[in-house]
Each structure stands twice: as C-alpha cells, then as structure tokens.
Write a protein that holds these residues in place. Structure first.
Motif, PDB file in Angstrom:
ATOM      1  N   PRO A  91      17.778  46.281  56.208  1.00 18.21           N
ATOM      2  CA  PRO A  91      17.497  47.658  56.640  1.00 18.21           C
ATOM      3  C   PRO A  91      18.072  48.005  58.003  1.00 18.21           C
ATOM      4  O   PRO A  91      18.284  49.179  58.302  1.00 18.21           O
ATOM      5  N   ALA A  92      18.338  46.987  58.835  1.00 15.48           N
ATOM      6  CA  ALA A  92      18.906  47.249  60.152  1.00 15.48           C
ATOM      7  C   ALA A  92      20.378  47.611  60.075  1.00 15.48           C
ATOM      8  O   ALA A  92      20.953  48.062  61.068  1.00 15.48           O
ATOM      9  N   ALA A  93      20.977  47.417  58.902  1.00 13.85           N
ATOM     10  CA  ALA A  93      22.376  47.790  58.673  1.00 13.85           C
ATOM     11  C   ALA A  93      23.311  47.145  59.691  1.00 13.85           C
ATOM     12  O   ALA A  93      24.145  47.808  60.318  1.00 13.85           O
ATOM     13  N   GLY A  94      23.144  45.862  59.868  1.00 11.62           N
ATOM     14  CA  GLY A  94      24.009  45.123  60.778  1.00 11.62           C
ATOM     15  C   GLY A  94      24.271  43.727  60.253  1.00 11.62           C
ATOM     16  O   GLY A  94      23.812  43.348  59.176  1.00 11.62           O
ATOM     17  N   VAL A  95      25.023  42.987  61.017  1.00  9.13           N
ATOM     18  CA  VAL A  95      25.246  41.577  60.734  1.00  9.13           C
ATOM     19  C   VAL A  95      24.866  40.803  61.996  1.00  9.13           C
ATOM     20  O   VAL A  95      24.867  41.359  63.096  1.00  9.13           O
ATOM     21  N   PRO A  96      24.521  39.531  61.811  1.00  9.97           N
ATOM     22  CA  PRO A  96      24.526  38.742  60.582  1.00  9.97           C
ATOM     23  C   PRO A  96      23.259  38.958  59.752  1.00  9.97           C
ATOM     24  O   PRO A  96      22.256  39.480  60.251  1.00  9.97           O
ATOM     25  N   LEU A  97      23.356  38.519  58.520  1.00  2.00           N
ATOM     26  CA  LEU A  97      22.200  38.415  57.633  1.00  2.00           C
ATOM     27  C   LEU A  97      22.301  37.079  56.929  1.00  2.00           C
ATOM     28  O   LEU A  97      23.330  36.782  56.316  1.00  2.00           O
ATOM     29  N   LEU A  98      21.272  36.280  57.031  1.00  5.28           N
ATOM     30  CA  LEU A  98      21.215  34.999  56.327  1.00  5.28           C
ATOM     31  C   LEU A  98      20.249  35.131  55.165  1.00  5.28           C
ATOM     32  O   LEU A  98      19.127  35.609  55.342  1.00  5.28           O
ATOM     33  N   VAL A  99      20.696  34.747  53.977  1.00  5.80           N
ATOM     34  CA  VAL A  99      19.828  34.686  52.807  1.00  5.80           C
ATOM     35  C   VAL A  99      19.694  33.218  52.428  1.00  5.80           C
ATOM     36  O   VAL A  99      20.694  32.562  52.115  1.00  5.80           O
ATOM     37  N   ASP A 100      18.471  32.696  52.491  1.00  3.48           N
ATOM     38  CA  ASP A 100      18.285  31.265  52.240  1.00  3.48           C
ATOM     39  C   ASP A 100      18.242  30.966  50.762  1.00  3.48           C
ATOM     40  O   ASP A 100      18.389  31.867  49.913  1.00  3.48           O
ATOM     41  N   ASP A 101      18.041  29.714  50.438  1.00  6.68           N
ATOM     42  CA  ASP A 101      18.088  29.279  49.047  1.00  6.68           C
ATOM     43  C   ASP A 101      16.928  29.819  48.216  1.00  6.68           C
ATOM     44  O   ASP A 101      16.970  29.770  46.981  1.00  6.68           O
ATOM     45  N   GLU A 102      15.907  30.328  48.878  1.00 12.39           N
ATOM     46  CA  GLU A 102      14.772  30.930  48.183  1.00 12.39           C
ATOM     47  C   GLU A 102      14.919  32.438  48.044  1.00 12.39           C
ATOM     48  O   GLU A 102      14.028  33.112  47.534  1.00 12.39           O
ATOM     49  N   GLY A 103      16.030  32.960  48.538  1.00  6.99           N
ATOM     50  CA  GLY A 103      16.259  34.399  48.456  1.00  6.99           C
ATOM     51  C   GLY A 103      15.681  35.199  49.601  1.00  6.99           C
ATOM     52  O   GLY A 103      15.675  36.433  49.551  1.00  6.99           O
ATOM     53  N   ASN A 104      15.203  34.529  50.641  1.00 10.03           N
ATOM     54  CA  ASN A 104      14.648  35.225  51.801  1.00 10.03           C
ATOM     55  C   ASN A 104      15.784  35.677  52.712  1.00 10.03           C
ATOM     56  O   ASN A 104      16.620  34.869  53.131  1.00 10.03           O
ATOM     57  N   GLY A 105      15.811  36.961  53.021  1.00 16.23           N
ATOM     58  CA  GLY A 105      16.820  37.502  53.915  1.00 16.23           C
ATOM     59  C   GLY A 105      16.296  37.611  55.330  1.00 16.23           C
ATOM     60  O   GLY A 105      15.141  37.996  55.550  1.00 16.23           O
ATOM     61  N   LEU A 106      17.136  37.247  56.287  1.00 14.09           N
ATOM     62  CA  LEU A 106      16.724  37.276  57.690  1.00 14.09           C
ATOM     63  C   LEU A 106      17.886  37.766  58.536  1.00 14.09           C
ATOM     64  O   LEU A 106      18.978  37.205  58.504  1.00 14.09           O
ATOM     65  N   GLY A 107      17.657  38.847  59.296  1.00 13.59           N
ATOM     66  CA  GLY A 107      18.647  39.366  60.221  1.00 13.59           C
ATOM     67  C   GLY A 107      18.321  38.951  61.645  1.00 13.59           C
ATOM     68  O   GLY A 107      17.328  38.263  61.900  1.00 13.59           O
ATOM     69  N   GLN A 108      19.150  39.384  62.582  1.00 15.59           N
ATOM     70  CA  GLN A 108      19.029  39.100  64.014  1.00 15.59           C
ATOM     71  C   GLN A 108      19.395  37.636  64.303  1.00 15.59           C
ATOM     72  O   GLN A 108      18.738  36.700  63.860  1.00 15.59           O
ATOM     73  N   SER A 109      20.439  37.487  65.088  1.00 14.62           N
ATOM     74  CA  SER A 109      21.030  36.159  65.277  1.00 14.62           C
ATOM     75  C   SER A 109      20.064  35.138  65.873  1.00 14.62           C
ATOM     76  O   SER A 109      20.018  33.992  65.416  1.00 14.62           O
ATOM     77  N   LEU A 110      19.297  35.521  66.878  1.00 13.24           N
ATOM     78  CA  LEU A 110      18.406  34.535  67.493  1.00 13.24           C
ATOM     79  C   LEU A 110      17.268  34.139  66.563  1.00 13.24           C
ATOM     80  O   LEU A 110      16.820  32.988  66.575  1.00 13.24           O
ATOM     81  N   ALA A 111      16.807  35.072  65.731  1.00 17.70           N
ATOM     82  CA  ALA A 111      15.791  34.728  64.736  1.00 17.70           C
ATOM     83  C   ALA A 111      16.371  33.763  63.704  1.00 17.70           C
ATOM     84  O   ALA A 111      15.693  32.811  63.275  1.00 17.70           O
ATOM     85  N   ILE A 112      17.609  34.000  63.306  1.00 14.70           N
ATOM     86  CA  ILE A 112      18.258  33.112  62.338  1.00 14.70           C
ATOM     87  C   ILE A 112      18.426  31.716  62.935  1.00 14.70           C
ATOM     88  O   ILE A 112      18.136  30.703  62.276  1.00 14.70           O
ATOM     89  N   ILE A 113      18.891  31.649  64.182  1.00 15.01           N
ATOM     90  CA  ILE A 113      19.075  30.340  64.809  1.00 15.01           C
ATOM     91  C   ILE A 113      17.747  29.610  64.940  1.00 15.01           C
ATOM     92  O   ILE A 113      17.656  28.400  64.702  1.00 15.01           O
TER      93      ILE A 113
END
Length: 213
Positions: A48-70
């Motif tokens: 929904p933030a319409a930006g990158v990056p977006l990580l989608v894990d093997d369970e299908g969970n999507g997570l944006g914001q680089s520091l949250a992903i790291i």
C-alpha cells in the motif's frame, strides 16, 4: 522469498546488501519507479505504500520498509549478525542507519524530487542544489559520528552492520549525483572498503536484472 526492487533505489540496495551478506537468495522482481509501476493497482495491493523494497517471504507475508525488512531477516537468519550484540554498539549502528534512512534519504528520494519538479516547478539547477544541500548536511553528520565512534574497516568494527548496509547506497547516490564527497574521508574509506567485498559487489545496481545504463 521474493524481493520487489528497483536497481537504483537506495532503500532496495540496503536490503540487497543484507541478503547478500547473509547468503540468502531471492526471486528478484523489478519495479520500474521511473515508469510509475509502483503506483499500479496490482502492486499497491501488495504494498500500500507504493514503494520499494518489498519482501515477500516463503509464507506469503509481505513486508515493506528497508529497516523493517533487515530486522526481520536478522531475526530469521541471525548469522552473520548485522546488529551488534553489545547494547551501545548496537545503538551506534542503528543511530547511523537511521540518520541515513530518516534524515538524508526521505528528502531526496524520487517521489520528493518529482514533486519539486512537477508541482513546485523548480529548475534542474534548483533541484540539484536541494539534493546536494541535504547530502552535505547528512554526510557531515555521518562523518562526525564515524570519527567520534567508528572503528575498524567498516563503520563499527571489522564486520559489516546495518550501518554499512545504509551508508554504501547513500554514498553511491551522492557519487551518481556528482556531489562533492571529499570532506567525508572516514565515510569514503568505509565505502571504498565495502566496494571491495563480494556481497556489496553482488548487491550493486549494475548487477541487478533490471539494470539500465
């Protein structure tokens, strides 16, 4: 895992460095920010933030914001650690990472630069002055922090941390935008050291599937 990324996005670059340092592979999905693909409905449904990056894990969970992903990658794959165990050193690494992620990048990202050009009608010269001003302010602060607290070949020691994941893309942006980086000798020493390391080379913009010269 899938990584939605744009080759020249510094926030995506941060995550690519973290993934490479941890030896994690992803299915790379290019999102062309310059063409506005991040605003298309199918992508907004994922992020929904319409930006990158977006990580989608093997369970299908999507997570944006680089520091949250790291941070998520750190919790799932703690070796090698990107957040030091010692509390103050951990805070120092996060201090520098957040200086870049919160103070430098947001005022100079593509969304802001497009607004300056299209809504405020700033000239190319005015936009470049804006960009260089905030780079200079931010990197001067980063330099002071590294001179005061940094040590080793990386920002804080002889192994990379989240600080290095953030610093390298921001310096790369400064180089690309022809900013004068000569005042920041400690920043540039860390950057040059990182550029010689395979994980940082693997994460570089020109190594990505969507790279366009």
């Amino acid at each position: 895992m899938q990584l939605y990324s744009f080759y020249n996005s510094s926030t995506s670059y941060r995550v690519r460095i973290a993934l490479a340092l941890k030896g994690l592979s992803v299915d790379y999905q290019g999102v062309n920010l310059r063409a506005g693909e991040q605003r298309q409905n199918d992508y907004r449904a994922l992020n929904p933030a319409a930006g990158v990056p977006l990580l989608v894990d093997d369970e299908g969970n999507g997570l944006g914001q680089s520091l949250a992903i790291i941070d998520y990658l750190e919790a799932l794959h703690p070796e090698p650690p990107l957040l030091p165990a010692e509390p103050l050193l951990r805070a120092r690494a996060l201090e520098l990472a957040n200086l870049i992620a919160c103070d430098i990048h947001p005022v100079n990202n593509l969304r802001v630069r497009n607004y300056l050009a299209n809504e405020l009608s700033l000239s190319e010269d005015q936009q470049e002055r804006w960009y260089r001003h905030w780079i200079a302010e931010g990197l001067a602060a980063a330099e002071a922090l590294l001179v005061r607290h940094g040590f080793g070949d990386y920002c804080f020691g002889d192994a990379p941390t989240v600080a290095d994941c953030c610093l390298v893309p921001q310096v790369a942006n400064g180089i690309r935008m022809n900013c004068d980086l000569t005042p920041y000798s400690r920043v540039m020493a860390v950057y040059q050291h990182c550029q010689r390391q395979p994980a940082f080379q693997q994460a570089a913009p020109d190594q990505q599937p969507d790279f366009a010269s």
